[in-house]
Scaffold this active site. Structure first.
Site, PDB file in Angstrom:
ATOM      1  N   SER A  90       0.884  -1.160   0.000  1.00 34.10           N
ATOM      2  CA  SER A  90       0.000   0.000   0.000  1.00 34.10           C
ATOM      3  C   SER A  90       0.914   1.199   0.000  1.00 34.10           C
ATOM      4  O   SER A  90       2.092   1.099   0.382  1.00 34.10           O
ATOM      5  CB  SER A  90      -0.877   0.022   1.265  1.00 34.10           C
TER       6      SER A  90
ATOM      7  N   TYR B 262      -2.091  -0.590  10.446  1.00 30.73           N
ATOM      8  CA  TYR B 262      -2.001  -0.812   8.997  1.00 30.73           C
ATOM      9  C   TYR B 262      -0.676  -0.268   8.463  1.00 30.73           C
ATOM     10  O   TYR B 262       0.030  -0.934   7.696  1.00 30.73           O
ATOM     11  CB  TYR B 262      -3.185  -0.144   8.302  1.00 30.73           C
TER      12      TYR B 262
END
Length: 249
Positions: free
Chosen positions: A131, A144
């Site tokens: 990501s 995350y």
């Protein structure tokens, strides 16, 4: 460029939906036999049937069950992930551990399980869906962001160790992709930022982009497909962003 993967076996985690589903379809269309790993029984089974592969219905957070796993695959796409949004002081420790398990420990265990076969065949392609949060940080995403940064590091080590054996390892780091994982964040993002839900995409998700659009899963899958093919043999140990210009800042 036509990419031919006939005779290759691929495993895609988080394969029942979103980016994982798009990757599974792209790999199968190129001729690979694809194992769709997901805890969603119906989703994994339906997709595997549609692409001529097989489902692996599994709770990947049961890491004890993965410790002795051996994988007969040539291509590994680590795509499983979850999200939780909260300030650090309110972040549930149990959720933090679960996210680190799924997005760091599980890729480690699967890479570990796949490398012996890849080394034996002198061919392997590992693609880790990280990501932009593996390269940048956002408020309220401590677990995350930490997990994706850790996966970036793991991927580089796999590239260094695997290179002499014909194995590449790379990260694909998208920005916000039109998936249930992203769209499911809208209510929480609105609450955290104190804005209407209708403004989250433009004012939070795309604020750093020069191209003000969500990314489509198939666009990420096209890059993953190239990385798994023979033409990408010298692409290893790096990160490929698909982020609409976010990391150009």
């Amino acid at each position: 460029m036509m990419i031919e993967l006939a005779g290759r076996r691929a495993l895609v985690t988080g394969g029942a939906g979103g980016i994982g589903s798009a990757c599974a379809r792209a790999l199968a269309q190129a001729g690979a036999y694809v194992i769709v790993a997901d805890r969603d029984t119906d989703g994994a089974t339906d997709l595997a049937t549609a692409i001529g592969g097989e489902p692996w219905v599994v709770d990947l957070t049961d890491t004890d069950a993965l410790a002795d796993t051996k994988l007969d695959v040539d291509i590994l796409v680590n795509g499983a992930g979850i999200q939780h949004i909260a300030p650090i002081e309110d972040f549930p420790p149990q959720m933090y551990r679960r996210m680190m398990t799924l997005m760091v420990e599980v890729p480690f265990l699967l890479i570990r399980a796949a490398l012996p076969h890849m080394y034996e065949r002198e061919f392997g392609r590992i693609v880790n869906i990280t990501s932009v949060h593996g390269l940048r940080a956002s408020p309220f995403k401590s677990a995350y962001t930490a997990a994706k940064h850790a996966l970036e590091g793991l991927s580089k080590v796999a590239a260094l160790e695997g290179g002499p054996h014909g194995v590449t390892s790379n990260c694909v780091s998208p920005g916000y992709v039109r998936t249930p994982l992203v769209l499911g964040q809208i209510a929480d993002q609105a609450r955290m930022h104190g804005i209407p839900e209708a403004d989250v995409v433009s004012q939070v998700m795309l604020t750093g982009n020069s191209i003000k659009q969500l990314i489509e899963p198939a666009e990420v899958a096209d890059l993953v497909l190239w990385l798994t093919g023979p033409a990408a043999r010298m692409a290893t140990g790096t990160t490929f962003t698909v982020d609409g210009g976010w990391t150009a800042r």
